[in-house]
Design an enzyme around this catalytic site. Structure first.
Site, short mmCIF file in Angstrom:
data_model
loop_
_atom_site.label_atom_id
_atom_site.label_comp_id
_atom_site.label_asym_id
_atom_site.label_seq_id
_atom_site.Cartn_x
_atom_site.Cartn_y
_atom_site.Cartn_z
N GLU A 170 0.83 -1.21 0.00
CA GLU A 170 0.00 0.00 0.00
C GLU A 170 0.86 1.26 0.00
OE1 GLU A 170 -3.01 0.36 -0.62
OE2 GLU A 170 -3.81 -1.66 -0.38
N TYR A 174 -6.42 6.93 3.81
CA TYR A 174 -6.62 5.84 2.84
C TYR A 174 -5.91 4.57 3.28
CZ TYR A 174 -5.72 2.56 -0.70
OH TYR A 174 -5.61 1.36 -1.32
N ASP A 216 -9.48 5.72 -2.47
CA ASP A 216 -8.35 6.17 -3.27
C ASP A 216 -8.88 6.78 -4.57
OD1 ASP A 216 -9.26 3.94 -4.60
OD2 ASP A 216 -7.29 3.42 -5.34
#
Length: 350
Positions: free
Chosen positions: A50, A133, A151
């Site tokens: 991520e 996020y 996102d």
DNA sequence: AAGGCGGGGTA
DNA sequence: TACCCAGCCTT
């Protein structure tokens, strides 16, 4: 302006259609568990992927992810690594504060959480380099929490589903509200998130969305009106100024002189060729003798013309720095700008 | 709320 | 060429 809710029936149909599509079309990615299985991917790998994926693409990240996880298979391996080695391994991926935060985050997880990532979105959010996020993404994907990671893909898909035509970034509030309405509040939140991302990258694309093959076309208000491509509305871009800089190639006995850039600012903490400040284009001095070439490099907010000049070991190689073997320059972890400058210098060597 | 912060892929 | 992308942090 509040968005009009979708009906409960429409929401149920949408969830079902998206998860069914994902079960059939999910991309196979090295940090991902197959859809529908109850297997959760390793939180360390989810976190690493991520952060690497912030503001970049799967294609750019995949080889880095493979190298990182081969070299540091677990969080404890990673937390014990030298910061300089991690920064060098990150070179070329950009946004180098991510790499510095990665190191800080790993050490904080070891020191404050016994080496295990916390499972809650709120606790993840407190860690360096983890924003709204990423906290939601890790909580949903690695821990099965009912979190809602929004996102750019999710933003685009939701804005179209609800035909939110307010310009960004103002539209984010309405998009978030709609996302919370749609998101499944059970263990499917992680698959739903990854399904949204796959849909956004393959069908609900920024330009020329493939509405004819979209599993959600019946629930999509923008597709109905033919407005999908014009949503979301983005703010106008500013022109990109041009700057000038120099990089000195100082060579001695098969070594080149490398410095380390200041921690703050552009390419912070990265190795580089020495050179002065970057100036406005209007202040560009004439090219001196010993000019080897120019690297034209585009950053997001300005363009840099970096002149590569030959320097003298006696007068220029002062201050903090190190002699680095030219034959092993690819191991120095130079960011792309300086890697290109070095390539020019090496080609021009006598 | 706005701006700084990389790099490569794509049309 | 211009635009975009699994955003975060500081001011």
């Amino acid at each position: 302006m509040p968005v009009e809710s979708q009906s409960a029936q429409s929401i149920a149909a949408l969830r079902s259609a998206l998860l069914r599509w994902y079960a059939a079309h999910a991309r196979s990615l090295p940090w991902r568990a197959p859809p529908g299985t109850n297997a959760r991917p390793d939180a360390y790998r989810v976190w690493l992927s991520e952060v690497m994926l912030q503001q970049t693409t799967v294609a750019a990240v995949t080889p880095y992810f493979e190298r990182f996880t081969r070299r540091w298979p677990t969080l404890s391996d990673f937390a014990a690594a030298e910061s300089a080695d991690i920064l060098a391994a990150w070179a070329g991926l950009g946004y180098y504060s991510r790499a510095r935060n990665l190191v800080a985050c790993a050490r904080q997880v070891v020191d404050e959480h016994g080496g295990m990532f916390p499972a809650s979105e709120a606790a993840l959010r407190q860690l360096p380099g983890i924003g709204d996020y990423t906290a939601a993404a890790i909580a949903a994907i690695a821990f099965g929490e009912a979190a809602v990671p929004v996102d750019a893909n999710v933003e685009r898909v939701i804005a179209r589903l609800y035909a939110i035509d307010e310009p960004l970034p103002g539209a984010r509030k309405a998009i978030g509200q709609a996302a919370r309405e749609l998101w499944p509040a059970d263990g499917a939140a992680g698959d739903f998130a990854q399904a949204m991302m796959d849909l956004g990258s393959s069908i609900c694309t920024n330009r020329a969305p493939a509405c004819l093959t979209c599993p959600l076309v019946r629930q999509c208000r923008a597709a109905c009106s033919g407005a999908a491509e014009s949503i979301p509305v983005k703010p106008a871009k500013r022109p990109r100024p041009v700057r000038h800089g120099e990089a000195r190639w100082i060579e001695r006995n098969g070594d080149v002189w490398l410095i380390r850039r200041p921690e703050k600012g552009m390419l912070g903490g990265m190795r580089a060729l020495p050179g002065g400040e970057w100036l406005d284009h209007a202040e560009t001095p004439p090219a001196p003798d010993g000019t080897l070439g120019v690297v034209r490099h585009l950053f997001t907010h300005f363009e840099l013309n970096l002149r590569v000049v030959r320097g003298e070991a006696f007068s220029d190689a002062v201050g903090e720095g190190e002699w680095w073997p030219i034959s092993r320059l690819d191991e120095a972890g130079l960011p792309t700008l300086y890697r290109r400058a070095a390539e020019i210098a090496v080609e021009e060597r006598p």
